[in-house]
Enzyme design. Structure first.
Site, PDB file in Angstrom:
ATOM      1  N   LYS A   1       0.922  -1.364   0.007  1.00  0.00           N
ATOM      2  CA  LYS A   1       0.178  -0.123   0.072  1.00  0.00           C
ATOM      3  C   LYS A   1       0.893   1.275  -0.126  1.00  0.00           C
ATOM      4  O   LYS A   1       0.532   2.191  -0.757  1.00  0.00           O
ATOM      5  CB  LYS A   1      -0.705   0.126   1.176  1.00  0.00           C
ATOM      6  CG  LYS A   1      -2.076  -1.076   1.310  1.00  0.00           C
ATOM      7  CD  LYS A   1      -3.061  -0.697   0.128  1.00  0.00           C
ATOM      8  CE  LYS A   1      -4.228  -2.033   0.045  1.00  0.00           C
ATOM      9  NZ  LYS A   1      -4.780  -2.171   1.332  1.00  0.00           N
TER      10      LYS A   1
ATOM     11  N   LYS B   1      -7.105 -14.254  -9.924  1.00  0.00           N
ATOM     12  CA  LYS B   1      -8.360 -14.761  -9.257  1.00  0.00           C
ATOM     13  C   LYS B   1      -9.563 -13.513  -9.790  1.00  0.00           C
ATOM     14  O   LYS B   1      -9.004 -12.387  -9.984  1.00  0.00           O
ATOM     15  CB  LYS B   1      -8.186 -14.873  -7.785  1.00  0.00           C
ATOM     16  CG  LYS B   1      -7.842 -13.658  -7.016  1.00  0.00           C
ATOM     17  CD  LYS B   1      -7.962 -13.465  -5.776  1.00  0.00           C
ATOM     18  CE  LYS B   1      -7.769 -12.235  -4.955  1.00  0.00           C
ATOM     19  NZ  LYS B   1      -7.662 -12.623  -3.571  1.00  0.00           N
TER      20      LYS B   1
ATOM     21  N   LYS C   1     -12.769  -7.455  -7.269  1.00  0.00           N
ATOM     22  CA  LYS C   1     -13.368  -6.279  -7.789  1.00  0.00           C
ATOM     23  C   LYS C   1     -12.353  -5.321  -8.134  1.00  0.00           C
ATOM     24  O   LYS C   1     -12.324  -4.414  -9.220  1.00  0.00           O
ATOM     25  CB  LYS C   1     -14.200  -5.542  -6.465  1.00  0.00           C
ATOM     26  CG  LYS C   1     -14.690  -3.901  -6.879  1.00  0.00           C
ATOM     27  CD  LYS C   1     -15.361  -3.477  -5.590  1.00  0.00           C
ATOM     28  CE  LYS C   1     -16.094  -2.271  -5.905  1.00  0.00           C
ATOM     29  NZ  LYS C   1     -16.879  -1.726  -4.867  1.00  0.00           N
TER      30      LYS C   1
END
Length: 329
Positions: A111, A194, A197
């Site tokens: 992040k 995979k 979203k």
């Protein structure tokens, strides 16, 4: 009876991967274990979501959980922020969590690399809050994806450290749970990885029939087999993995035979796959729409769920305070 806890961020949206990977198992498991399902709206705040959409996102996820078969009369389903005890336990656990170990987590480093302008304290202490979610109910098992395994290992470390520091055997070392077998892993439509979203490659439980058809017809394949019995390329293998989950075995066998004989037509394959996905998703979507429009029912579900979760949380906080020496006068 074993205790199981699972959560999903309120910025999420349930897709076929969630449904076949865990939700169907949760529906069965809720009758065999004491299950806690929560919607992690506190966790989502680390990415500064639009405050005008946060409540709507929570409502959507709650409706999807219920439509997929989670029974609030059997399991405990609640919203994270409705149980403020998790914040207090997170604070208490943070007294024995070290900055260095938090900075070394793969998710934090990732992040920081992707969003260097938004390295907030909540992002750093994300694993502590996750540990509080789990330890608040002293969960024995936690179904987690690969990306959360390190956080669960930190939870186990925090539990072990707490027990050692205070000379108790209070917190269990929660273990990852795969429902006794390998989970079905539904790949995305982009030919790799995979379904998710953030990857933009998913079929969501709330998608309309037309949206599903358009997404499937755009799914990545290849130029087709060049000789009989050729092995599947990754994109084609992904298509068949999805088909294995939603289609009749005879349908899968038919298209595999066509592939093996070099007679496969991907357009025909995709049209069939889209209709089979629609057959799976449409009843769930209809339940989502009915549940999300019933505000009275949703209010009852989260009110009852919060009350049950708080009772469990109160017992844990009372014990932790006593163990740590925080006594009332």
């Amino acid at each position: 009876m074993k205790r199981v806890l699972s959560g999903i961020r309120s910025t999420g949206q349930l897709h076929l991967g969630n449904y076949f990977g865990a939700l169907k198992n949760f529906v069965t498991m809720q009758h065999d274990a004491e299950c806690f399902f929560f919607i992690a709206d506190y966790h989502s705040l680390t990415t500064h979501p639009d405050p005008t959409r946060l409540h709507g996102n929570v409502k959507q996820i709650l409706s999807e959980y219920l439509a997929a078969g989670i029974d609030p009369q059997v399991a405990t389903i609640y919203i994270q922020s409705d149980v403020p005890q998790v914040a207090e336990l997170s604070l208490l656990l943070s007294m024995h969590a070290y900055v260095g170990e938090l900075e070394r987590t793969a998710s934090f480093k990732d992040k920081v690399r992707k969003n260097p302008e938004n390295v907030n304290a909540g992002l750093l202490t994300y694993p502590v809050l996750m540990a509080a979610d789990i330890l608040l109910h002293r969960a024995d098992y936690v179904p987690v994806g690969k990306d959360q395994e390190q956080h669960l290992e930190l939870t186990r470390r925090f539990a072990r450290r707490f027990n050692q520091i205070y000379g108790v055997d209070y917190f269990p070392e929660s273990v990852p749970y795969n429902f006794g077998r390998e989970l079905v892993k539904i790949p995305g439509l982009d030919g790799t990885g995979k379904m998710g979203k953030s990857e933009g490659n998913g079929i969501f439980l709330s998608d309309s029939d037309e949206v599903i058809r358009k997404k499937v017809m755009k799914a990545v394949t290849d130029s087709g087999p060049t000789e009989p019995n050729s092995p599947f390329s990754e994109p084609v293998a992904n298509i068949f993995t999805i088909m294995d989950a939603v289609s009749e075995p005879s349908t899968v066998a038919y298209f595999k035979e066509k592939y093996a004989s070099c007679e496969i037509r991907y357009g025909e394959l995709k049209k069939q796959l889209a209709e089979d996905i629609i057959r799976t998703v449409a009843p769930i979507r209809e339940r989502i729409e009915a549940i999300s429009s019933n505000d009275k029912y949703l209010h009852e579900v989260v009110t009852d769920g919060a009350a049950k979760a708080r009772r469990s949380a109160d017992r844990t906080l009372a014990d932790v305070r006593e163990i740590m020496g925080i006594h009332p006068f």
